[in-house]
Design a protein around this motif. Structure first.
Motif, PDB file in Angstrom:
ATOM      1  N   MET A   1       0.842  -1.200   0.000  1.00  0.00           N
ATOM      2  CA  MET A   1       0.000   0.000   0.000  1.00  0.00           C
ATOM      3  C   MET A   1       0.877   1.250   0.000  1.00  0.00           C
ATOM      4  SD  MET A   1      -2.751   1.279   2.896  1.00  0.00           S
ATOM      5  CE  MET A   1      -3.841  -0.125   2.660  1.00  0.00           C
ATOM      6  N   THR A   2       0.587   2.191  -0.914  1.00  0.00           N
ATOM      7  CA  THR A   2       1.342   3.431  -0.959  1.00  0.00           C
ATOM      8  C   THR A   2       0.883   4.375   0.147  1.00  0.00           C
ATOM      9  OG1 THR A   2      -0.218   4.552  -2.421  1.00  0.00           O
ATOM     10  CG2 THR A   2       1.498   3.203  -3.472  1.00  0.00           C
ATOM     11  N   VAL A   3       1.696   5.403   0.414  1.00  0.00           N
ATOM     12  CA  VAL A   3       1.309   6.414   1.394  1.00  0.00           C
ATOM     13  C   VAL A   3       0.001   7.074   0.983  1.00  0.00           C
ATOM     14  CG1 VAL A   3       1.955   8.638   2.377  1.00  0.00           C
ATOM     15  CG2 VAL A   3       3.668   6.842   2.175  1.00  0.00           C
ATOM     16  N   GLN A   4      -0.169   7.299  -0.340  1.00  0.00           N
ATOM     17  CA  GLN A   4      -1.384   7.941  -0.823  1.00  0.00           C
ATOM     18  C   GLN A   4      -2.609   7.053  -0.578  1.00  0.00           C
ATOM     19  OE1 GLN A   4       1.474   7.728  -2.497  1.00  0.00           O
ATOM     20  NE2 GLN A   4       2.108   9.887  -2.506  1.00  0.00           N
ATOM     21  N   ASP A   5      -2.466   5.737  -0.854  1.00  0.00           N
ATOM     22  CA  ASP A   5      -3.564   4.805  -0.597  1.00  0.00           C
ATOM     23  C   ASP A   5      -3.911   4.785   0.882  1.00  0.00           C
ATOM     24  OD1 ASP A   5      -3.748   4.111  -3.254  1.00  0.00           O
ATOM     25  OD2 ASP A   5      -2.398   2.384  -3.052  1.00  0.00           O
ATOM     26  N   PHE A   6      -2.844   4.779   1.718  1.00  0.00           N
ATOM     27  CA  PHE A   6      -3.058   4.745   3.168  1.00  0.00           C
ATOM     28  C   PHE A   6      -3.813   5.992   3.618  1.00  0.00           C
ATOM     29  CE2 PHE A   6      -1.693   5.552   7.551  1.00  0.00           C
ATOM     30  CZ  PHE A   6      -1.990   4.327   8.126  1.00  0.00           C
ATOM     31  N   ALA A   7      -3.460   7.139   3.023  1.00  0.00           N
ATOM     32  CA  ALA A   7      -4.106   8.405   3.410  1.00  0.00           C
ATOM     33  C   ALA A   7      -5.588   8.392   3.089  1.00  0.00           C
ATOM     34  CB  ALA A   7      -3.420   9.578   2.707  1.00  0.00           C
ATOM     35  N   ARG A   8      -5.930   7.767   1.983  1.00  0.00           N
ATOM     36  CA  ARG A   8      -7.339   7.736   1.601  1.00  0.00           C
ATOM     37  C   ARG A   8      -8.164   6.814   2.491  1.00  0.00           C
ATOM     38  NH1 ARG A   8      -5.173   8.246  -3.765  1.00  0.00           N
ATOM     39  NH2 ARG A   8      -4.963   5.991  -3.940  1.00  0.00           N
ATOM     40  N   GLU A   9      -7.515   5.817   3.099  1.00  0.00           N
ATOM     41  CA  GLU A   9      -8.251   4.793   3.833  1.00  0.00           C
ATOM     42  C   GLU A   9      -8.193   4.964   5.344  1.00  0.00           C
ATOM     43  OE1 GLU A   9      -7.010   0.930   2.611  1.00  0.00           O
ATOM     44  OE2 GLU A   9      -7.278   1.340   0.471  1.00  0.00           O
ATOM     45  N   THR A  10      -7.510   5.965   5.844  1.00  0.00           N
ATOM     46  CA  THR A  10      -7.346   6.115   7.282  1.00  0.00           C
ATOM     47  C   THR A  10      -7.679   7.529   7.717  1.00  0.00           C
ATOM     48  OG1 THR A  10      -5.014   6.667   7.007  1.00  0.00           O
ATOM     49  CG2 THR A  10      -5.539   4.348   7.408  1.00  0.00           C
ATOM     50  N   ASP A  11      -7.862   7.689   9.022  1.00  0.00           N
ATOM     51  CA  ASP A  11      -8.083   9.035   9.537  1.00  0.00           C
ATOM     52  C   ASP A  11      -6.730   9.683   9.828  1.00  0.00           C
ATOM     53  OD1 ASP A  11      -7.146   8.428  12.163  1.00  0.00           O
ATOM     54  OD2 ASP A  11      -9.111   7.660  12.731  1.00  0.00           O
ATOM     55  N   PRO A  12      -6.694  11.000  10.031  1.00  0.00           N
ATOM     56  CA  PRO A  12      -5.411  11.698  10.215  1.00  0.00           C
ATOM     57  C   PRO A  12      -4.579  11.163  11.369  1.00  0.00           C
ATOM     58  CG  PRO A  12      -7.133  13.279   9.732  1.00  0.00           C
ATOM     59  CD  PRO A  12      -7.822  11.956   9.932  1.00  0.00           C
ATOM     60  N   ALA A  13      -5.212  10.800  12.501  1.00  0.00           N
ATOM     61  CA  ALA A  13      -4.450  10.289  13.639  1.00  0.00           C
ATOM     62  C   ALA A  13      -3.779   8.970  13.294  1.00  0.00           C
ATOM     63  CB  ALA A  13      -5.358  10.126  14.862  1.00  0.00           C
ATOM     64  N   GLU A  14      -4.492   8.114  12.574  1.00  0.00           N
ATOM     65  CA  GLU A  14      -3.910   6.831  12.186  1.00  0.00           C
ATOM     66  C   GLU A  14      -2.753   7.031  11.210  1.00  0.00           C
ATOM     67  OE1 GLU A  14      -7.217   4.656  10.674  1.00  0.00           O
ATOM     68  OE2 GLU A  14      -7.771   3.828  12.635  1.00  0.00           O
ATOM     69  N   MET A  15      -2.893   8.000  10.305  1.00  0.00           N
ATOM     70  CA  MET A  15      -1.829   8.266   9.349  1.00  0.00           C
ATOM     71  C   MET A  15      -0.584   8.786  10.059  1.00  0.00           C
ATOM     72  SD  MET A  15      -1.986  10.275   5.728  1.00  0.00           S
ATOM     73  CE  MET A  15      -2.532  11.831   6.433  1.00  0.00           C
ATOM     74  N   LEU A  16      -0.788   9.695  11.016  1.00  0.00           N
ATOM     75  CA  LEU A  16       0.336  10.221  11.776  1.00  0.00           C
ATOM     76  C   LEU A  16       1.017   9.105  12.564  1.00  0.00           C
ATOM     77  CD1 LEU A  16       2.116  12.466  12.889  1.00  0.00           C
ATOM     78  CD2 LEU A  16       0.335  12.952  14.592  1.00  0.00           C
ATOM     79  N   GLU A  17       0.218   8.274  13.214  1.00  0.00           N
ATOM     80  CA  GLU A  17       0.783   7.164  13.971  1.00  0.00           C
ATOM     81  C   GLU A  17       1.579   6.228  13.059  1.00  0.00           C
ATOM     82  OE1 GLU A  17      -0.559   3.479  16.939  1.00  0.00           O
ATOM     83  OE2 GLU A  17      -2.080   4.834  16.098  1.00  0.00           O
ATOM     84  N   GLN A  18       1.045   5.954  11.864  1.00  0.00           N
ATOM     85  CA  GLN A  18       1.759   5.065  10.950  1.00  0.00           C
ATOM     86  C   GLN A  18       3.071   5.673  10.477  1.00  0.00           C
ATOM     87  OE1 GLN A  18       0.586   1.886  10.362  1.00  0.00           O
ATOM     88  NE2 GLN A  18       2.704   1.665   9.649  1.00  0.00           N
ATOM     89  N   LEU A  19       3.076   6.990  10.215  1.00  0.00           N
ATOM     90  CA  LEU A  19       4.318   7.656   9.824  1.00  0.00           C
ATOM     91  C   LEU A  19       5.360   7.562  10.937  1.00  0.00           C
ATOM     92  CD1 LEU A  19       3.004  10.873   8.034  1.00  0.00           C
ATOM     93  CD2 LEU A  19       4.346   9.036   6.998  1.00  0.00           C
ATOM     94  N   LEU A  20       4.911   7.761  12.171  1.00  0.00           N
ATOM     95  CA  LEU A  20       5.836   7.664  13.305  1.00  0.00           C
ATOM     96  C   LEU A  20       6.377   6.248  13.453  1.00  0.00           C
ATOM     97  CD1 LEU A  20       3.889   9.930  15.795  1.00  0.00           C
ATOM     98  CD2 LEU A  20       6.255  10.294  15.082  1.00  0.00           C
ATOM     99  N   ARG A  21       5.531   5.262  13.216  1.00  0.00           N
ATOM    100  CA  ARG A  21       5.977   3.873  13.312  1.00  0.00           C
ATOM    101  C   ARG A  21       6.917   3.510  12.159  1.00  0.00           C
ATOM    102  NH1 ARG A  21       3.434   1.001  17.195  1.00  0.00           N
ATOM    103  NH2 ARG A  21       1.447   1.812  18.006  1.00  0.00           N
ATOM    104  N   ASP A  22       6.634   4.040  10.966  1.00  0.00           N
ATOM    105  CA  ASP A  22       7.450   3.710   9.798  1.00  0.00           C
ATOM    106  C   ASP A  22       8.806   4.413   9.819  1.00  0.00           C
ATOM    107  OD1 ASP A  22       5.486   2.087   8.813  1.00  0.00           O
ATOM    108  OD2 ASP A  22       4.719   3.525   7.342  1.00  0.00           O
ATOM    109  N   ARG A  23       8.839   5.629  10.362  1.00  0.00           N
ATOM    110  CA  ARG A  23      10.106   6.365  10.397  1.00  0.00           C
ATOM    111  C   ARG A  23      11.105   5.648  11.284  1.00  0.00           C
ATOM    112  NH1 ARG A  23      13.791   8.421  12.913  1.00  0.00           N
ATOM    113  NH2 ARG A  23      12.827   7.547  14.785  1.00  0.00           N
ATOM    114  N   HIS A  24      12.324   5.564  10.859  1.00  0.00           N
ATOM    115  CA  HIS A  24      13.386   5.001  11.693  1.00  0.00           C
ATOM    116  C   HIS A  24      14.691   5.678  11.308  1.00  0.00           C
ATOM    117  CE1 HIS A  24      15.420   2.417   8.627  1.00  0.00           C
ATOM    118  NE2 HIS A  24      14.253   2.546   8.032  1.00  0.00           N
ATOM    119  N   SER A  25      15.687   5.511  12.140  1.00  0.00           N
ATOM    120  CA  SER A  25      17.000   6.094  11.856  1.00  0.00           C
ATOM    121  C   SER A  25      17.699   5.240  10.808  1.00  0.00           C
ATOM    122  CB  SER A  25      17.838   6.171  13.139  1.00  0.00           C
ATOM    123  OG  SER A  25      17.267   7.098  14.044  1.00  0.00           O
ATOM    124  N   CYS A  26      17.767   5.759   9.595  1.00  0.00           N
ATOM    125  CA  CYS A  26      18.393   5.033   8.486  1.00  0.00           C
ATOM    126  C   CYS A  26      19.906   5.153   8.600  1.00  0.00           C
ATOM    127  CB  CYS A  26      17.895   5.608   7.159  1.00  0.00           C
ATOM    128  SG  CYS A  26      18.575   4.772   5.716  1.00  0.00           S
TER     129      CYS A  26
END
Length: 232
Positions: A1-26
């Motif tokens: 699922m792309t970020v755009q697809d995720f944005a369409r299917e979730t509410d803003p809080a869920e999207m923010l939470e997912q971004l925080l979970r996906d972000r990591h120190s590369c």
């Protein structure tokens, strides 16, 4: 699922939470440069960060192309010796739960890249990857106004978080690096940063090398009861 697809299917809080979970120190990047337009969009989003009295104390110097290569080479040479000289004092020490969390993160990294516990030569090589920018094609040096002291640094910290989340939303990996701030006098000279500005940190960023073992682990977070106190 792309970020755009995720944005369409979730509410803003869920999207923010997912971004925080996906972000990591590369800690390993591909050499491919990021388009200027994408970098400017990341910075434009980060510019929306709130700050005390809307002072917006952050400024960013971003390297690209040959500029990154020259800076990386100069930084590696600078990092060969001498104690850190940050503009903002580094922690005087880590204790208790902070030391435990720091060690856990370090052990996870060393286990991922095959550094045996106690192998100082190998751990030193891994530490020097900080000054190679982990192979990133870009680095942002974030500074704050010296007159704003720690509160300006707090606002810049919020800016750094916004930058990394915006990058993640656009498919760009990043890592915030306090290690670079340890060479503040060099950074001031190299980039012509005036003395009335203080180096907060660097952010190396680019496309993630997903095959590199340094990127195969994720750090945990303390459960909410460890950081929350209710007062009725």
């Amino acid at each position: 699922m792309t970020v755009q697809d995720f944005a369409r299917e979730t509410d803003p809080a869920e999207m923010l939470e997912q971004l925080l979970r996906d972000r990591h120190s590369c800690r390993a990047f591909l050499p491919d440069p990021v388009d200027d337009e994408v970098i400017e969009r990341i910075l434009g989003i980060a510019q929306l960060t709130p700050s005390w009295c809307n002072t917006q104390p952050w400024q960013a110097i971003v390297t690209r192309g040959a500029g990154t290569t020259r800076f990386r080479d100069a930084l590696l040479e600078q990092a060969r010796g001498g104690p850190p000289q940050p503009d903002f004092a580094f922690p005087t020490g880590f204790h208790g739960v902070y030391q435990a969390r720091r060690r856990t993160c370090g052990y996870q990294l060393y286990d991922a890249v095959g550094v045996a516990h106690g192998d100082r030569e190998a751990s030193g090589r891994q530490a020097r990857e900080n000054f190679r920018l982990f192979g990133a094609p870009h680095v942002a040096i974030v500074t704050s106004d010296a007159a704003l002291g720690p509160y300006g640094a707090v606002d810049c910290g919020a800016f750094v978080t916004s930058f990394m989340l915006a990058a993640r939303a656009l498919g760009i990996a990043s890592i915030a690096q306090a290690a670079l701030a340890g060479f503040a006098p060099f950074l001031h000279t190299y980039f012509g940063i005036p003395e009335d500005r203080m180096v907060v940190c660097g952010i190396s960023f680019g496309l993630e090398d997903t095959a590199h073992p340094a990127n195969c682990f994720r750090t945990g977070r303390a459960p909410l009861p460890e950081v929350l106190t209710w007062h009725d």
